[in-house]
Design an enzyme around this catalytic site. Structure first.
Site, PDB file in Angstrom:
ATOM      1  N   ASP A 200     -18.959   0.872   8.963  1.00 41.55           N
ATOM      2  CA  ASP A 200     -19.322  -0.200   9.881  1.00 41.55           C
ATOM      3  C   ASP A 200     -20.133  -1.263   9.147  1.00 41.55           C
ATOM      4  O   ASP A 200     -19.833  -1.584   8.000  1.00 41.55           O
ATOM      5  CB  ASP A 200     -20.097   0.385  11.075  1.00 41.55           C
ATOM      6  CG  ASP A 200     -19.677  -0.262  12.383  1.00 41.55           C
ATOM      7  OD1 ASP A 200     -20.051  -1.423  12.604  1.00 41.55           O
ATOM      8  OD2 ASP A 200     -18.982   0.388  13.178  1.00 41.55           O
ATOM      9  N   HIS A 231     -24.098  -3.575  15.035  1.00 34.96           N
ATOM     10  CA  HIS A 231     -23.021  -2.708  15.525  1.00 34.96           C
ATOM     11  C   HIS A 231     -23.027  -1.351  14.833  1.00 34.96           C
ATOM     12  O   HIS A 231     -22.894  -0.307  15.470  1.00 34.96           O
ATOM     13  CB  HIS A 231     -21.669  -3.402  15.314  1.00 34.96           C
ATOM     14  CG  HIS A 231     -20.523  -2.688  15.953  1.00 34.96           C
ATOM     15  ND1 HIS A 231     -19.729  -1.797  15.268  1.00 34.96           N
ATOM     16  CD2 HIS A 231     -20.040  -2.717  17.223  1.00 34.96           C
ATOM     17  CE1 HIS A 231     -18.803  -1.317  16.081  1.00 34.96           C
ATOM     18  NE2 HIS A 231     -18.966  -1.856  17.265  1.00 34.96           N
ATOM     19  N   SER A 396     -14.965   1.137  21.067  1.00 29.61           N
ATOM     20  CA  SER A 396     -15.743   1.409  19.865  1.00 29.61           C
ATOM     21  C   SER A 396     -17.040   2.124  20.213  1.00 29.61           C
ATOM     22  O   SER A 396     -17.715   2.652  19.331  1.00 29.61           O
ATOM     23  CB  SER A 396     -16.052   0.125  19.099  1.00 29.61           C
ATOM     24  OG  SER A 396     -17.166  -0.542  19.637  1.00 29.61           O
TER      25      SER A 396
END
Length: 1035
Positions: A200, A231, A396
């Site tokens: 990520d 994120h 996600s």
């Protein structure tokens, strides 16, 4: 050439006007990924490339190997990044001719833009039309690239199944406790010893939520390891946070792979290097909260296969492109990957969660069931970028929920050798709780059940299993679309694509052939079954395609027929002392179908799937040019994907719809009333054109829904692709109008290259024409309907607006031959396509089918005020194919040829080899659906601690207190205090024991004294309860 992937919900693609393109605007500098057949040192890779390019004979060729400074650069690799200036096709072919070079593909740039929505109101989906935009800039959420599958906190959509008002209970957002991870924590399982990788945006070094970050690596060109977007921190927190918003496995080894820059950019080569390093580090679980539609991105897909072959359990988000069907993202749609969909806290399928089926197998086959499993993905709490918690939604978010659960489950298994990508998926899908009223392409096998998965995994032995585990064409709604239409003699075979999961080993095979055993008491001999399957099950999985047809003796019979297919899977035994020893596992696939008498020809509609093309691999543009945020046609154009509503409508009207996945030469036209061609992009074999003319003369009818085709507009919407550093030109328009004109020219019909849009009324129905073409030529005795529409082509090319009067859009024609069929043409398919439909025209389809099937001309059309004289086609030339197009690269019909591409030889029609039945004279089970029970799994034998179900306490917060639970020092067995009163603190327990001992002593003394005649004092109630139950009072 394969498309790259963009990791952003609403990224931007700039479509440059062709007027800015000069003859020199070709690719001057390109980077290519050169994949090798094995792992070689950097020196060896350089020698191989040098040797190959010397053989090209181009002395002026400039090239060099791009240095890759990352943790994997010190180790052997299976690819190299090469910078080639003005690479010619011959140079690339010479590279691929080298014996140690497997493939050469363009380096791709990967964008990622994370859009967080602070507003509590529902966010507009990325594919919403956002006012008036200039034609030069198109927005792209799904095209080309793998998108980040996170949404803002505003996404709280459900499927709409429960539309009535109801009281909503207060739901805590602590997802780990909701899924009862605390039960396993109290048993001492916290993820210890499991390596989990998060690919990520990175993670800050001293984030207070994490205590066991084993390694942080940077694979980007930025000199930082920290998360600049938040994120990656959120995803890591859902998996392994130890405080506040707690993760599932706080003691797991976190390996942070930073593969995206703060500018939201990545490259395929970064992923490949990082994947290789994950294999080297023996990662156990890998979370990938990204996705894209390109299942033909070979370097990426191949590397995912290699990862899982090395026992890396990959968990990936299924996509945020729901509620449209056929929107699965890669790599979650791969058989070896656990694909995760999203639900909200009311157990409704989240509106954004992508739906199946997979589209790899089209047009000849049928898609697989995905997602594998669903879990919470709406409003889930996770770690903030620096501290504290935040809420996010999207698949996600659901993906790390499952990745965290998998990590926790893996830590509970004593024999870790049993844990592999197949066995873990088997445990998850066998334990999943099916959601009521939801089909398998929405929920997969159901909702994640962590405790049942733990019980199954801890009594598991290696075996094979099937997904789905049975075929019941009578069970609705779960088995939709199979249950939506009974089968009958003479119909196209029903194809069910079953996935074989092989928990015995990374590679396996099917022993002999699958055996078809019909149940004679349940009329199993009324159906025929053909089976095709993977020659090798690798890695950990393969396919079993089951084709079901009705036997001739049941042509007039109605009833239920049952049987089963037996499959034996063998894998090499890793620890067997015998050389060549194998493990075997036999699985049964029950089959249950409903048979009806063959319907009349007028009720049977045949959908032409063979001539639909979609992305990947080519650039096939959307049918509605207004949809600038979604310019690719990628949903499969199947009656069970983006034409699902149309299919449901036709079934409700009593029509039987079948799919033709082969050339027109491969069906018996005497069985069908109407052939339905919608949005066709493929060319036609000359033999197909000849047969269709003969079929229509003999009574078959034809309905065509076309779309736009204009070479000037196609040149206008070409764009420079940052991924491949090349100009991309559409290979067709919305439909392949020149090919359609070849098909219908014998009747004096043709479509034009005009491009029109607008609202109008037809037969008292409101209609919208979205980027459709007009009818250029039509027989003089036909019926033609015309409307006033805007010239969208003029708007695209010159940004000018003009209204054209009397645009012919609909034509109906009865062929002159005796007993001949009828033909209906309409210039736009968007009104029956779910992708971007604004106003449906199902009523028009009904009217056209009444005309083609029953020769009933709708009065609302034949006597319409909009009826005009049929056009003769002399006003303007008919559209021609775009010069220099590359359709032959992706076509099943064309092949490259000196000069213009030529048709290939007509392929043979598919021939099914029906299995020889081995009848069984026994009664079939009445209900095929039970929770999948893997072999030797007894849930009662796996004990759980006697703990109360999780019920959150509600109490006011003290000033300055966080709304989330805080557990300093991490979660440790015996010290966990999730809710007040659930675990008694040590000192309170000792105090209670002292008090209890005091009262016991006093009671004993009282009993030993002589009895006195005085009033008896009633013992306190709470003491009576203590003596009765023997339990300590809770605090």
């Amino acid at each position: 050439i394969y498309r790259a992937y963009l990791l952003c919900p609403c990224g931007i693609l700039i479509f440059t006007p062709s007027s800015t393109v000069t003859g020199s605007s070709t690719v001057e500098v390109s980077e290519y990924i050169v994949a090798f057949t094995g792992y070689f040192s950097a020196k060896a890779r350089s020698l191989y490339i040098s040797s190959a390019l010397r053989n090209a004979g181009d002395q002026a060729l400039e090239w060099h190997i791009v240095p890759r400074e990352n943790p994997a650069s010190d180790f052997p690799s299976d690819f190299e990044l090469v910078h080639i200036r003005q690479a010619s096709p011959s140079s690339l072919l010479t590279l691929e001719d080298h014996p140690y070079i497997k493939r050469v593909t363009p380096q791709r740039k990967v964008f990622r833009s994370l859009k967080y929505i602070p507003s509590p109101e529902p966010a507009a989906p990325c594919n919403a039309t956002r006012g008036t935009q200039k034609w030069q800039s198109w927005q792209s959420s799904r095209p080309f690239r793998r998108t980040s599958l996170s949404l803002g906190s505003g996404f709280w959509h459900a499927t709409g199944r429960h539309s009535s008002r109801r009281l909503l209970r207060a739901i805590p957002r602590q997802v780990a406790q909701i899924l009862q991870a605390d039960v396993l924590w109290q048993m001492g399982h916290t993820g210890s010893g499991v390596k989990v990788a998060v690919f990520d945006t990175g993670l800050s070094e001293k984030h207070p939520h994490f205590k066991n970050v084993k390694e942080r690596t940077n694979w980007t060109n930025e000199k930082t390891l920290d998360d600049g977007l938040g994120h990656g921190t959120f995803v890591a927190g859902v998996i392994a946070s130890m405080r506040e918003c707690q993760g599932f496995a706080p003691d797991s080894e976190l390996h942070i792979f930073r593969v995206f820059t703060n500018n939201q950019v990545s490259y395929t080569s970064w992923f490949l290097d990082a994947f290789n390093y994950a294999i080297l580090k023996k990662i156990d679980v890998l979370n990938l909260s990204i996705g894209g539609p390109d299942f033909m991105d070979h370097p990426f897909v191949d590397k995912v296969w290699e990862l899982t072959a090395n026992k890396v359990i990959m968990v990936s988000a299924i996509g945020n492109d729901g509620p449209l069907y056929g929107t699965l993202n890669n790599p979650a749609d791969q058989m070896d990957v656990i694909g995760v969909g999203g639900i909200d806290f009311e157990d409704n399928i989240a509106r954004f969660s992508s739906r199946g089926m997979t589209t790899w197998e089209l047009p000849g086959g049928y898609g697989r069931v995905k997602p594998d499993i669903v879990t919470y993905g709406s409003g889930v709490r996770g770690s903030g970028m620096k501290e504290g918690c935040r809420s996010l939604s999207g698949t996600s978010v659901a993906s790390p929920v499952v990745a965290g659960a998998v990590t926790l489950l893996a830590s509970t298994v004593l024999n870790r050798e049993l844990v592999n990508p197949a066995s873990m998926k088997q445990a998850l899908i066998a334990s999943a709780r099916r959601l009521p009223g939801v089909n398998m392409f929405e929920q997969g096998h159901g909702k994640l059940d962590l405790i049942r998965a733990y019980q199954i995994l801890n009594s598991y032995r290696p075996q094979a299993s099937l997904s789905p585990s049975y075929i019941d064409l009578t069970e609705c709604p779960y088995m939709w679309p199979y249950c939506s239409q009974p089968i009958y003699y003479g119909g196209m075979p029903t194809i069910v694509n079953v996935t074989i999961l092989n928990g015995m080993g990374v590679t396996g095979r099917i022993v002999d052939k699958p055996i078809w055993q019909p149940y004679l008491p349940q009329n199993g001999d009324h159906i025929d079954v053909a089976v095709s399957y993977s020659p090798v099950l690798w890695p950990w999985a393969g396919y079993l395609a089951v084709s079901i047809s009705v036997a001739k003796k049941a042509a007039s019979w109605e009833g239920i027929a049952q049987g089963h297919v037996m499959v034996t899977v063998a894998s090499p035994a890793e620890n067997d002392s015998e050389v060549g020893g194998e493990l075997t596992s036999t699985v049964k696939l029950p089959i249950k179908v409903k048979i009806v008498p063959t319907p009349p020809r007028s009720k049977r509609v045949l959908w032409d799937q063979y001539h639909n093309l979609r992305y990947p691999p080519g650039y096939f543009p959307r049918d509605n040019l207004r949809m600038k945020n979604d310019p690719l046609d990628w949903n499969g154009d199947h009656i069970h994907t983006n034409f699902r509503d149309m299919y449901q409508h036709l079934r409700s009207m009593g029509y039987f719809v079948e799919v033709l996945g082969a050339p027109i030469t491969c069906f018996d036209a005497s069985q069908y009333g109407t052939l339905l061609m919608v949005d066709s992009e493929e060319e036609y074999f000359p033999e197909e054109i000849t047969k269709l003319r003969r079929d229509i003369d003999n009574g078959l009818s034809l309905i065509i829904f076309s779309d736009w085709y204009n070479t000037s507009v196609m040149r206008k919407v070409k764009f420079y692709d940052e991924n491949t550093r090349q100009w991309w030109m559409p290979d067709t328009g919305g439909a392949n109008v020149p090919a359609l004109n070849d098909l219908i020219s014998v009747w004096g019909m043709a479509f034009s290259d005009g491009l029109y849009e607008g609202d109008f009324t037809l037969a008292d129905h409101d209609m919208y024409y979205a980027s459709g073409c007009s009818i250029a030529r039509f027989p003089e005795d036909g019926i033609v309907i015309a409307k006033n529409l805007k010239d969208q082509g003029l708007e695209v090319l010159k940004q000018e607006t003009a209204v054209v009067e009397g645009v012919p859009i609909l034509g109906l024609y009865q062929t002159p031959s005796d007993g001949g069929g009828r033909i209906a043409l309409y210039g736009d398919s968007n009104c029956i396509d779910d992708s971007h439909r604004q106003k449906d025209c199902f009523w028009l389809l009904d009217a056209l089918l009444q005309y083609t099937s029953y020769s009933m001309t709708p009065p609302s059309l034949s006597h319409s005020h909009s009826r005009v004289a049929p056009p003769t086609g002399t006003e303007r030339p008919l559209p021609q194919r775009l010069e220099g197009n590359h359709l032959y690269r992706y076509s099943k019909v064309l092949e490259a040829h000196l000069g213009d591409p030529k048709p290939r030889p007509l392929p043979a029609c598919p021939h099914l080899s029906w299995a020889k039945p081995q009848p069984v004279n026994e009664t079939a089970p009445s209900n095929l659906w039970k929770h999948q029970k893997l072999l030797s799994v007894d849930l009662d034998k796996v004990a759980l601690p006697n703990v109360r179900a999780y019920r959150p306490q509600v109490r006011p917060l003290s000033p300055g207190e966080s709304g989330a639970w805080d557990i300093p020092g991490g979660i440790m067995p015996g010290h966990y205090n999730q809710e007040v009163g659930q675990t008694i603190p040590v000192f309170a327990f000792l105090g209670a024991m002292v008090v209890l001992s005091f009262f016991v002593v006093q009671l004993t003394k009282a009993k030993s004294k002589p009895k006195r005649r005085k009033p008896r004092i009633k013992r306190p109630t709470y003491l009576q309860q203590q003596q009765t139950t023997g339990k300590n009072p809770t605090v």
